[in-house]
Design a protein around this motif. Structure first.
Motif, short mmCIF file in Angstrom:
data_model
loop_
_atom_site.label_atom_id
_atom_site.label_comp_id
_atom_site.label_asym_id
_atom_site.label_seq_id
_atom_site.Cartn_x
_atom_site.Cartn_y
_atom_site.Cartn_z
N ALA A 1 42.04 56.50 44.67
CA ALA A 1 41.65 57.82 45.18
C ALA A 1 43.18 58.53 45.82
O ALA A 1 43.05 59.80 46.09
CB ALA A 1 40.60 57.96 46.06
N THR A 2 44.12 57.82 45.96
CA THR A 2 45.32 58.37 46.61
C THR A 2 46.00 59.53 45.68
O THR A 2 46.53 60.59 46.38
CB THR A 2 46.30 57.47 46.88
N PRO A 3 46.02 59.61 44.50
CA PRO A 3 46.57 60.66 43.92
C PRO A 3 45.91 62.21 44.31
O PRO A 3 46.24 63.11 44.43
CB PRO A 3 46.32 60.77 42.39
N VAL A 4 44.74 62.10 44.22
CA VAL A 4 43.85 63.16 44.91
C VAL A 4 44.13 63.56 46.27
O VAL A 4 44.33 64.69 46.54
CB VAL A 4 42.33 62.69 44.53
N ALA A 5 44.14 62.43 47.09
CA ALA A 5 44.21 62.64 48.47
C ALA A 5 45.89 63.47 48.71
O ALA A 5 46.16 64.43 49.29
CB ALA A 5 44.42 61.48 49.38
N PHE B 1 48.47 70.81 48.71
CA PHE B 1 48.00 71.98 48.91
C PHE B 1 47.88 72.69 50.21
O PHE B 1 48.05 73.85 50.39
CB PHE B 1 46.67 71.89 48.13
N LEU B 2 47.27 71.85 51.13
CA LEU B 2 46.93 72.42 52.40
C LEU B 2 48.34 72.36 53.38
O LEU B 2 48.15 72.90 54.64
CB LEU B 2 45.67 71.37 53.13
N GLY B 3 49.46 71.96 52.98
CA GLY B 3 50.74 72.33 53.59
C GLY B 3 50.90 71.07 54.70
O GLY B 3 51.88 71.10 55.37
N PHE B 4 50.10 69.88 54.42
CA PHE B 4 50.37 68.74 55.39
C PHE B 4 51.69 68.14 54.93
O PHE B 4 52.01 68.10 53.47
CB PHE B 4 49.15 67.99 55.36
N PRO B 5 52.47 67.54 55.82
CA PRO B 5 53.66 66.82 55.23
C PRO B 5 53.36 65.68 54.58
O PRO B 5 52.30 64.94 54.45
CB PRO B 5 54.36 66.38 56.55
N ASP C 1 53.20 61.68 53.34
CA ASP C 1 53.30 60.39 54.61
C ASP C 1 54.38 59.61 54.06
O ASP C 1 54.53 59.15 52.93
CB ASP C 1 51.88 59.76 54.29
N LEU D 1 47.26 65.28 46.31
CA LEU D 1 47.49 66.65 46.00
C LEU D 1 46.75 67.72 47.27
O LEU D 1 47.11 68.73 47.19
CB LEU D 1 46.62 66.96 44.50
N ILE D 2 45.67 67.12 47.73
CA ILE D 2 44.75 67.79 48.62
C ILE D 2 45.68 68.08 49.79
O ILE D 2 45.75 69.20 50.30
CB ILE D 2 43.53 67.11 49.05
N ASN D 3 46.47 66.95 50.27
CA ASN D 3 47.39 67.24 51.53
C ASN D 3 48.48 68.17 51.22
O ASN D 3 48.97 69.06 51.84
CB ASN D 3 47.96 65.66 51.82
#
Lengths: 178, 233
Positions: A162-166, A172-176, A178, A168-170
Protein backbone atom coordinates in the motif's frame (compact mmCIF):
# COMPACT_ATOMS: atom_id res chain seq x y z
CA UNK A 1 3.29 -23.94 -3.50
CA UNK A 2 3.67 -25.22 0.05
CA UNK A 3 1.67 -28.26 1.00
CA UNK A 4 1.66 -29.03 4.69
CA UNK A 5 1.87 -32.59 5.92
CA UNK A 6 0.38 -32.99 9.34
CA UNK A 7 2.60 -35.02 11.67
CA UNK A 8 -0.12 -37.67 11.97
CA UNK A 9 0.38 -40.30 9.26
CA UNK A 10 0.31 -38.02 6.21
CA UNK A 11 -3.04 -36.38 6.94
CA UNK A 12 -3.92 -34.10 4.05
CA UNK A 13 -6.77 -31.75 4.79
CA UNK A 14 -8.96 -29.97 2.30
CA UNK A 15 -10.41 -26.86 3.92
CA UNK A 16 -13.57 -25.39 2.40
CA UNK A 17 -14.64 -21.87 3.38
CA UNK A 18 -17.59 -19.68 2.44
CA UNK A 19 -16.64 -16.77 4.70
CA UNK A 20 -19.58 -14.90 6.18
CA UNK A 21 -21.84 -15.77 3.26
CA UNK A 22 -24.44 -18.41 2.52
CA UNK A 23 -23.17 -20.64 -0.28
CA UNK A 24 -25.16 -23.87 -0.08
CA UNK A 25 -24.32 -24.76 -3.68
CA UNK A 26 -20.63 -25.08 -2.80
CA UNK A 27 -21.18 -26.96 0.46
CA UNK A 28 -23.55 -29.35 -1.31
CA UNK A 29 -21.21 -30.07 -4.20
CA UNK A 30 -18.21 -30.55 -1.92
CA UNK A 31 -20.27 -33.06 0.06
CA UNK A 32 -21.19 -34.93 -3.14
CA UNK A 33 -19.76 -38.37 -3.81
CA UNK A 34 -18.26 -37.17 -7.09
CA UNK A 35 -16.10 -34.51 -5.45
CA UNK A 36 -15.23 -36.62 -2.42
CA UNK A 37 -14.10 -39.48 -4.65
CA UNK A 38 -11.97 -37.12 -6.69
CA UNK A 39 -10.37 -35.69 -3.55
CA UNK A 40 -9.58 -39.20 -2.30
CA UNK A 41 -8.11 -40.07 -5.69
CA UNK A 42 -5.83 -37.01 -5.44
CA UNK A 43 -4.56 -38.21 -2.08
CA UNK A 44 -6.50 -36.09 0.40
CA UNK A 45 -7.66 -37.68 3.63
CA UNK A 46 -9.78 -35.08 5.40
CA UNK A 47 -12.43 -32.62 4.40
CA UNK A 48 -13.24 -29.75 6.74
CA UNK A 49 -16.07 -27.42 5.75
CA UNK A 50 -16.66 -23.93 7.17
CA UNK A 51 -20.27 -23.51 6.04
CA UNK A 52 -21.12 -19.97 7.21
CA UNK A 53 -24.78 -18.96 7.03
CA UNK A 54 -25.80 -21.88 4.83
CA UNK A 55 -28.64 -24.25 5.67
CA UNK A 56 -27.37 -27.42 3.99
CA UNK A 57 -25.68 -29.69 6.51
CA UNK A 58 -22.96 -32.01 5.19
CA UNK A 59 -22.69 -35.60 6.38
CA UNK A 60 -19.97 -36.11 8.95
CA UNK A 61 -17.72 -39.11 8.58
CA UNK A 62 -14.81 -40.44 10.59
CA UNK A 63 -13.15 -41.85 7.49
CA UNK A 64 -12.24 -45.02 9.37
CA UNK A 65 -13.48 -47.12 6.47
CA UNK A 66 -10.96 -45.56 4.11
CA UNK A 67 -13.36 -42.91 2.88
CA UNK A 68 -12.77 -39.20 3.20
CA UNK A 69 -13.13 -37.96 6.80
CA UNK A 70 -15.68 -35.14 6.76
CA UNK A 71 -16.36 -32.52 9.41
CA UNK A 72 -17.91 -29.05 9.40
CA UNK A 73 -18.57 -25.92 11.45
CA UNK A 74 -20.38 -22.63 10.82
CA UNK A 75 -18.07 -19.80 11.83
CA UNK A 76 -14.79 -19.11 13.48
CA UNK A 77 -13.38 -15.75 14.59
CA UNK A 78 -10.27 -16.53 12.59
CA UNK A 79 -9.73 -19.24 10.00
CA UNK A 80 -5.98 -18.65 9.86
CA UNK A 81 -5.16 -21.84 11.75
CA UNK A 82 -7.41 -23.93 9.53
CA UNK A 83 -5.81 -22.44 6.45
CA UNK A 84 -2.34 -23.10 7.79
CA UNK A 85 -2.98 -26.80 8.37
CA UNK A 86 -4.72 -27.35 5.03
CA UNK A 87 -3.12 -28.97 1.97
CA UNK A 88 -5.76 -27.54 -0.34
CA UNK A 89 -8.23 -24.71 0.15
CA UNK A 90 -11.54 -24.44 -1.69
CA UNK A 91 -13.03 -21.02 -1.13
CA UNK A 92 -15.86 -18.72 -2.15
CA UNK A 93 -14.72 -15.77 -4.20
CA UNK A 94 -14.51 -13.20 -1.40
CA UNK A 95 -11.36 -11.12 -1.66
CA UNK A 96 -10.58 -11.52 2.04
CA UNK A 97 -10.53 -15.33 1.86
CA UNK A 98 -8.61 -15.31 -1.41
CA UNK A 99 -5.81 -13.05 -0.26
CA UNK A 100 -5.54 -14.58 3.19
CA UNK A 101 -5.08 -18.00 1.58
CA UNK A 102 -2.64 -16.82 -1.07
CA UNK A 103 -0.52 -14.99 1.50
CA UNK A 104 -0.11 -18.29 3.33
CA UNK A 105 1.08 -19.90 0.11
CA UNK A 106 -1.70 -22.48 0.08
CA UNK A 107 -3.05 -24.01 -3.14
CA UNK A 108 -6.46 -22.55 -3.79
CA UNK A 109 -9.54 -23.34 -5.86
CA UNK A 110 -11.96 -20.43 -5.93
CA UNK A 111 -15.59 -21.26 -6.59
CA UNK A 112 -17.73 -18.37 -7.78
CA UNK A 113 -21.28 -18.15 -6.41
CA UNK A 114 -23.46 -17.96 -9.50
CA UNK A 115 -26.52 -16.97 -7.46
CA UNK A 116 -25.09 -13.60 -6.46
CA UNK A 117 -26.52 -10.57 -8.21
CA UNK A 118 -23.93 -8.40 -9.96
CA UNK A 119 -21.19 -10.95 -9.67
CA UNK A 120 -18.24 -8.61 -9.28
CA UNK A 121 -16.41 -11.26 -7.30
CA UNK A 122 -15.86 -13.36 -10.40
CA UNK A 123 -13.68 -10.67 -12.00
CA UNK A 124 -11.07 -11.02 -9.28
CA UNK A 125 -11.11 -14.84 -9.30
CA UNK A 126 -10.82 -14.95 -13.09
CA UNK A 127 -7.99 -12.43 -13.19
CA UNK A 128 -5.98 -14.28 -10.55
CA UNK A 129 -6.67 -17.59 -12.32
CA UNK A 130 -5.41 -16.06 -15.57
CA UNK A 131 -2.24 -15.09 -13.75
CA UNK A 132 -2.04 -18.70 -12.51
CA UNK A 133 -2.20 -17.83 -8.83
CA UNK A 134 -5.21 -20.12 -8.25
CA UNK A 135 -7.78 -22.30 -9.98
CA UNK A 136 -11.26 -21.04 -10.68
CA UNK A 137 -14.29 -23.30 -10.83
CA UNK A 138 -18.08 -23.34 -10.75
CA UNK A 139 -19.98 -25.76 -8.49
CA UNK A 140 -20.99 -28.13 -11.33
CA UNK A 141 -17.42 -28.37 -12.66
CA UNK A 142 -15.53 -28.54 -9.36
CA UNK A 143 -14.82 -32.26 -9.61
CA UNK A 144 -13.27 -31.75 -13.05
CA UNK A 145 -11.01 -29.00 -11.73
CA UNK A 146 -9.89 -31.22 -8.86
CA UNK A 147 -9.20 -34.09 -11.25
CA UNK A 148 -7.11 -32.03 -13.65
CA UNK A 149 -5.37 -29.54 -11.37
CA UNK A 150 -1.59 -29.38 -11.30
CA UNK A 151 -0.77 -27.56 -8.08
CA UNK A 152 2.94 -27.35 -8.90
CA UNK A 153 2.10 -25.13 -11.86
CA UNK A 154 0.54 -22.46 -9.63
CA UNK A 155 2.54 -19.25 -9.36
CA UNK A 156 3.06 -17.94 -5.81
CA UNK A 157 1.40 -14.59 -5.18
CA UNK A 158 3.65 -11.76 -3.99
CA UNK A 159 1.80 -9.73 -1.37
CA UNK A 160 0.68 -6.29 -2.44
CA UNK A 161 1.95 -3.03 -1.11
CA UNK A 162 0.00 0.00 0.00
CA UNK A 163 3.00 2.34 0.14
CA UNK A 164 2.53 3.75 -3.40
CA UNK A 165 -0.92 4.99 -2.38
CA UNK A 166 0.39 6.39 0.90
CA UNK A 167 3.14 8.26 -0.96
CA UNK A 168 0.67 9.83 -3.38
CA UNK A 169 -1.69 10.82 -0.58
CA UNK A 170 1.12 12.41 1.43
CA UNK A 171 2.44 14.25 -1.61
CA UNK A 172 -1.01 15.58 -2.46
CA UNK A 173 -1.53 16.87 1.07
CA UNK A 174 1.82 18.66 0.99
CA UNK A 175 3.53 16.50 3.58
CA UNK A 176 7.30 16.07 3.11
CA UNK A 177 8.61 12.83 1.55
CA UNK A 178 9.92 10.42 4.16
CA UNK B 1 -53.86 55.98 -3.86
CA UNK B 2 -53.04 53.65 -0.99
CA UNK B 3 -53.68 50.65 -3.15
CA UNK B 4 -51.15 51.88 -5.70
CA UNK B 5 -48.38 52.35 -3.16
CA UNK B 6 -49.01 48.96 -1.59
CA UNK B 7 -48.98 47.36 -5.07
CA UNK B 8 -45.72 48.97 -6.01
CA UNK B 9 -44.26 48.02 -2.62
CA UNK B 10 -45.13 44.38 -3.12
CA UNK B 11 -43.76 44.60 -6.67
CA UNK B 12 -40.57 46.03 -5.27
CA UNK B 13 -40.22 43.38 -2.60
CA UNK B 14 -40.95 40.54 -5.03
CA UNK B 15 -38.41 41.98 -7.50
CA UNK B 16 -35.95 42.23 -4.65
CA UNK B 17 -36.78 38.67 -3.66
CA UNK B 18 -36.23 37.41 -7.19
CA UNK B 19 -32.95 39.32 -7.49
CA UNK B 20 -31.72 37.91 -4.20
CA UNK B 21 -32.64 34.44 -5.31
CA UNK B 22 -30.84 34.81 -8.63
CA UNK B 23 -27.81 36.26 -6.88
CA UNK B 24 -27.84 33.34 -4.45
CA UNK B 25 -27.98 30.79 -7.28
CA UNK B 26 -25.19 32.62 -9.08
CA UNK B 27 -22.98 32.58 -6.00
CA UNK B 28 -23.60 28.85 -5.53
CA UNK B 29 -22.76 28.19 -9.18
CA UNK B 30 -19.56 30.18 -8.92
CA UNK B 31 -18.61 28.27 -5.76
CA UNK B 32 -19.38 24.91 -7.42
CA UNK B 33 -17.21 25.79 -10.40
CA UNK B 34 -14.47 26.98 -8.03
CA UNK B 35 -14.62 23.71 -6.09
CA UNK B 36 -14.63 21.52 -9.20
CA UNK B 37 -11.68 23.49 -10.53
CA UNK B 38 -9.88 23.11 -7.21
CA UNK B 39 -10.64 19.40 -6.81
CA UNK B 40 -7.57 17.36 -7.56
CA UNK B 41 -5.17 20.24 -7.04
CA UNK B 42 -2.50 19.27 -4.50
CA UNK B 43 -2.41 21.30 -1.34
CA UNK B 44 0.49 23.59 -0.53
CA UNK B 45 3.38 22.28 1.53
CA UNK B 46 2.74 21.55 5.17
CA UNK B 47 4.90 20.33 8.01
CA UNK B 48 4.31 16.88 9.49
CA UNK B 49 3.13 18.57 12.67
CA UNK B 50 0.16 20.09 10.90
CA UNK B 51 -2.02 17.03 11.37
CA UNK B 52 -5.26 16.66 9.44
CA UNK B 53 -8.52 15.36 10.88
CA UNK B 54 -9.36 12.23 8.93
CA UNK B 55 -12.58 10.42 8.20
CA UNK B 56 -12.15 6.72 7.39
CA UNK B 57 -15.13 4.99 5.82
CA UNK B 58 -15.26 1.26 6.49
CA UNK B 59 -17.22 -1.31 4.51
CA UNK B 60 -18.03 -4.93 5.13
CA UNK B 61 -15.96 -7.85 3.94
CA UNK B 62 -12.77 -7.15 2.07
CA UNK B 63 -13.22 -3.37 2.20
CA UNK B 64 -12.14 -3.06 5.82
CA UNK B 65 -9.20 -5.42 5.34
CA UNK B 66 -7.98 -3.28 2.44
CA UNK B 67 -8.48 -0.05 4.38
CA UNK B 68 -6.53 -1.36 7.36
CA UNK B 69 -3.73 -2.33 5.00
CA UNK B 70 -3.60 1.27 3.81
CA UNK B 71 -3.78 2.74 7.33
CA UNK B 72 -0.80 0.64 8.40
CA UNK B 73 1.45 2.55 6.00
CA UNK B 74 0.12 6.01 6.77
CA UNK B 75 1.89 8.05 9.40
CA UNK B 76 -0.73 8.17 12.10
CA UNK B 77 0.47 11.41 13.65
CA UNK B 78 -0.18 13.20 10.36
CA UNK B 79 -3.73 11.87 10.15
CA UNK B 80 -5.26 12.66 13.49
CA UNK B 81 -7.83 12.83 15.01
CA UNK B 82 -9.29 9.82 13.17
CA UNK B 83 -13.00 9.17 12.78
CA UNK B 84 -14.16 5.73 11.68
CA UNK B 85 -17.62 5.30 10.20
CA UNK B 86 -19.15 1.92 9.39
CA UNK B 87 -22.66 0.86 8.43
CA UNK B 88 -24.97 0.10 11.34
CA UNK B 89 -25.50 -3.48 10.14
CA UNK B 90 -21.77 -4.13 9.88
CA UNK B 91 -20.55 -5.67 13.12
CA UNK B 92 -17.01 -6.61 12.28
CA UNK B 93 -15.50 -3.47 10.77
CA UNK B 94 -15.54 -1.17 13.80
CA UNK B 95 -14.19 -4.01 15.93
CA UNK B 96 -11.25 -4.38 13.55
CA UNK B 97 -10.66 -0.63 13.66
CA UNK B 98 -10.72 -0.73 17.47
CA UNK B 99 -8.11 -3.50 17.43
CA UNK B 100 -5.91 -1.43 15.14
CA UNK B 101 -6.22 1.73 17.23
CA UNK B 102 -5.59 -0.18 20.45
CA UNK B 103 -2.44 -1.72 19.02
CA UNK B 104 -1.24 1.74 18.03
CA UNK B 105 -2.04 3.15 21.47
CA UNK B 106 -0.21 0.23 23.13
CA UNK B 107 2.92 0.57 21.03
CA UNK B 108 3.24 4.31 21.39
CA UNK B 109 2.32 4.30 25.07
CA UNK B 110 0.01 7.25 24.51
CA UNK B 111 -2.87 7.47 26.96
CA UNK B 112 -6.21 7.99 25.32
CA UNK B 113 -6.93 7.22 21.71
CA UNK B 114 -7.24 9.97 19.15
CA UNK B 115 -9.95 8.04 17.35
CA UNK B 116 -13.74 7.94 17.38
CA UNK B 117 -16.01 5.23 16.07
CA UNK B 118 -19.45 5.86 14.61
CA UNK B 119 -22.17 3.98 12.79
CA UNK B 120 -24.27 5.21 9.92
CA UNK B 121 -27.48 3.97 8.29
CA UNK B 122 -26.75 2.11 5.09
CA UNK B 123 -27.71 3.64 1.76
CA UNK B 124 -28.37 0.18 0.37
CA UNK B 125 -28.04 -3.38 1.64
CA UNK B 126 -26.43 -6.00 -0.61
CA UNK B 127 -29.19 -7.29 -2.87
CA UNK B 128 -31.65 -4.54 -1.99
CA UNK B 129 -33.79 -3.36 -4.90
CA UNK B 130 -32.70 -0.11 -6.47
CA UNK B 131 -36.22 1.33 -6.07
CA UNK B 132 -36.36 1.07 -2.27
CA UNK B 133 -32.73 2.13 -2.20
CA UNK B 134 -33.75 5.67 -3.18
CA UNK B 135 -35.56 6.16 0.15
CA UNK B 136 -32.91 4.44 2.28
CA UNK B 137 -30.23 6.52 0.56
CA UNK B 138 -32.09 9.70 1.51
CA UNK B 139 -32.33 8.60 5.16
CA UNK B 140 -28.67 7.65 5.12
CA UNK B 141 -27.82 11.05 3.64
CA UNK B 142 -29.56 12.95 6.43
CA UNK B 143 -27.78 10.83 9.01
CA UNK B 144 -24.52 11.35 7.16
CA UNK B 145 -25.09 15.11 7.21
CA UNK B 146 -25.52 15.03 10.97
CA UNK B 147 -22.29 13.08 11.45
CA UNK B 148 -20.32 15.19 8.98
CA UNK B 149 -21.36 18.43 10.67
CA UNK B 150 -19.90 17.04 13.89
CA UNK B 151 -16.68 15.78 12.30
CA UNK B 152 -15.91 18.26 9.48
CA UNK B 153 -12.90 16.21 8.35
CA UNK B 154 -9.98 17.60 6.37
CA UNK B 155 -9.24 14.22 4.79
CA UNK B 156 -11.69 11.54 3.67
CA UNK B 157 -10.44 8.01 2.97
CA UNK B 158 -12.82 5.56 1.36
CA UNK B 159 -12.60 2.44 -0.72
CA UNK B 160 -15.90 1.48 -2.18
CA UNK B 161 -18.80 0.65 0.12
CA UNK B 162 -22.08 2.41 -0.66
CA UNK B 163 -21.83 4.17 2.72
CA UNK B 164 -19.09 6.39 1.36
CA UNK B 165 -21.13 8.03 -1.38
CA UNK B 166 -23.41 10.25 0.77
CA UNK B 167 -20.41 11.16 2.94
CA UNK B 168 -18.34 12.22 -0.06
CA UNK B 169 -21.20 14.23 -1.53
CA UNK B 170 -21.62 16.06 1.77
CA UNK B 171 -17.89 16.71 1.94
CA UNK B 172 -18.19 18.23 -1.53
CA UNK B 173 -21.11 20.41 -0.42
CA UNK B 174 -19.11 21.57 2.60
CA UNK B 175 -16.42 22.69 0.15
CA UNK B 176 -18.99 24.61 -1.89
CA UNK B 177 -20.59 26.30 1.10
CA UNK B 178 -17.21 26.95 2.69
CA UNK B 179 -17.79 24.97 5.89
CA UNK B 180 -14.63 22.90 5.40
CA UNK B 181 -12.24 22.23 2.53
CA UNK B 182 -11.39 18.52 2.45
CA UNK B 183 -9.25 16.21 0.34
CA UNK B 184 -11.16 13.13 -0.73
CA UNK B 185 -9.20 9.99 -1.58
CA UNK B 186 -10.95 7.01 -3.12
CA UNK B 187 -9.24 3.62 -3.56
CA UNK B 188 -11.28 1.26 -5.71
CA UNK B 189 -11.44 -2.21 -4.24
CA UNK B 190 -9.00 -4.90 -5.37
CA UNK B 191 -12.02 -6.97 -6.38
CA UNK B 192 -12.77 -4.47 -9.15
CA UNK B 193 -10.62 -5.51 -12.08
CA UNK B 194 -12.52 -4.51 -15.21
CA UNK B 195 -15.48 -2.48 -13.96
CA UNK B 196 -15.77 0.18 -11.29
CA UNK B 197 -18.18 -0.21 -8.40
CA UNK B 198 -21.25 2.05 -8.39
CA UNK B 199 -19.72 4.30 -5.70
CA UNK B 200 -16.50 4.48 -7.67
CA UNK B 201 -18.22 5.25 -10.94
CA UNK B 202 -20.28 8.06 -9.40
CA UNK B 203 -17.34 9.63 -7.60
CA UNK B 204 -15.20 9.39 -10.74
CA UNK B 205 -17.77 10.81 -13.15
CA UNK B 206 -18.90 13.59 -10.82
CA UNK B 207 -15.24 14.45 -10.14
CA UNK B 208 -15.87 14.55 -6.43
CA UNK B 209 -12.75 12.61 -5.39
CA UNK B 210 -9.52 14.61 -5.36
CA UNK B 211 -7.52 11.49 -6.12
CA UNK B 212 -8.97 8.25 -7.47
CA UNK B 213 -6.87 5.10 -7.17
CA UNK B 214 -7.33 1.77 -8.98
CA UNK B 215 -5.49 -1.47 -8.33
CA UNK B 216 -5.59 -3.06 -11.78
CA UNK B 217 -4.19 -1.68 -15.05
CA UNK B 218 -7.38 -2.51 -16.98
CA UNK B 219 -9.26 0.12 -14.97
CA UNK B 220 -6.59 2.74 -15.45
CA UNK B 221 -6.87 2.30 -19.21
CA UNK B 222 -10.64 2.71 -19.03
CA UNK B 223 -10.58 5.62 -16.56
CA UNK B 224 -7.55 7.75 -17.42
CA UNK B 225 -7.95 10.22 -14.56
CA UNK B 226 -7.41 7.36 -12.10
CA UNK B 227 -4.00 6.56 -10.62
CA UNK B 228 -2.89 2.94 -11.01
CA UNK B 229 -1.20 1.90 -7.78
CA UNK B 230 -1.01 -1.89 -8.08
CA UNK B 231 -2.54 -4.34 -5.63
CA UNK B 232 -2.77 -3.27 -2.00
CA UNK B 233 -3.36 -6.77 -0.62
Amino acid sequence: MGESLDGVKGKRVVFVTVGTTCFDALVKVVDSQEVKDELLRRGYTNLLIQMGRGSYLPTKSTGDDGSLAVDYFTFSSSIAEYLKSASLVISHAGSGSIFETMRLGKPLIVVVNEDLMDNHQSELAEELAERKHLYCARPPTLHLTIASMDLKSLVPYSPGDATPVAKLINRFLGFPED
Amino acid sequence: MEKNTSCSFSNLSSNLGISCFIAFIAIILVRVIYVIYGTGKPLSKRSPQQALSTLIVLGSGGHTAEMINLLLVLQKDRFTPRFYIAASTDNMSLQKAHVLENSWADSSGVKGISAEFMQIYRSREVGQSYVTSVWTTLVATVHALWLMIKIRPQVVLCNGPGTCFPLCVIAFIFKVIGIRWSSIFYVESIARVKKLSLSGLLLYKLQIADQFFVQWPQLQRKYPRAHYVGCLM
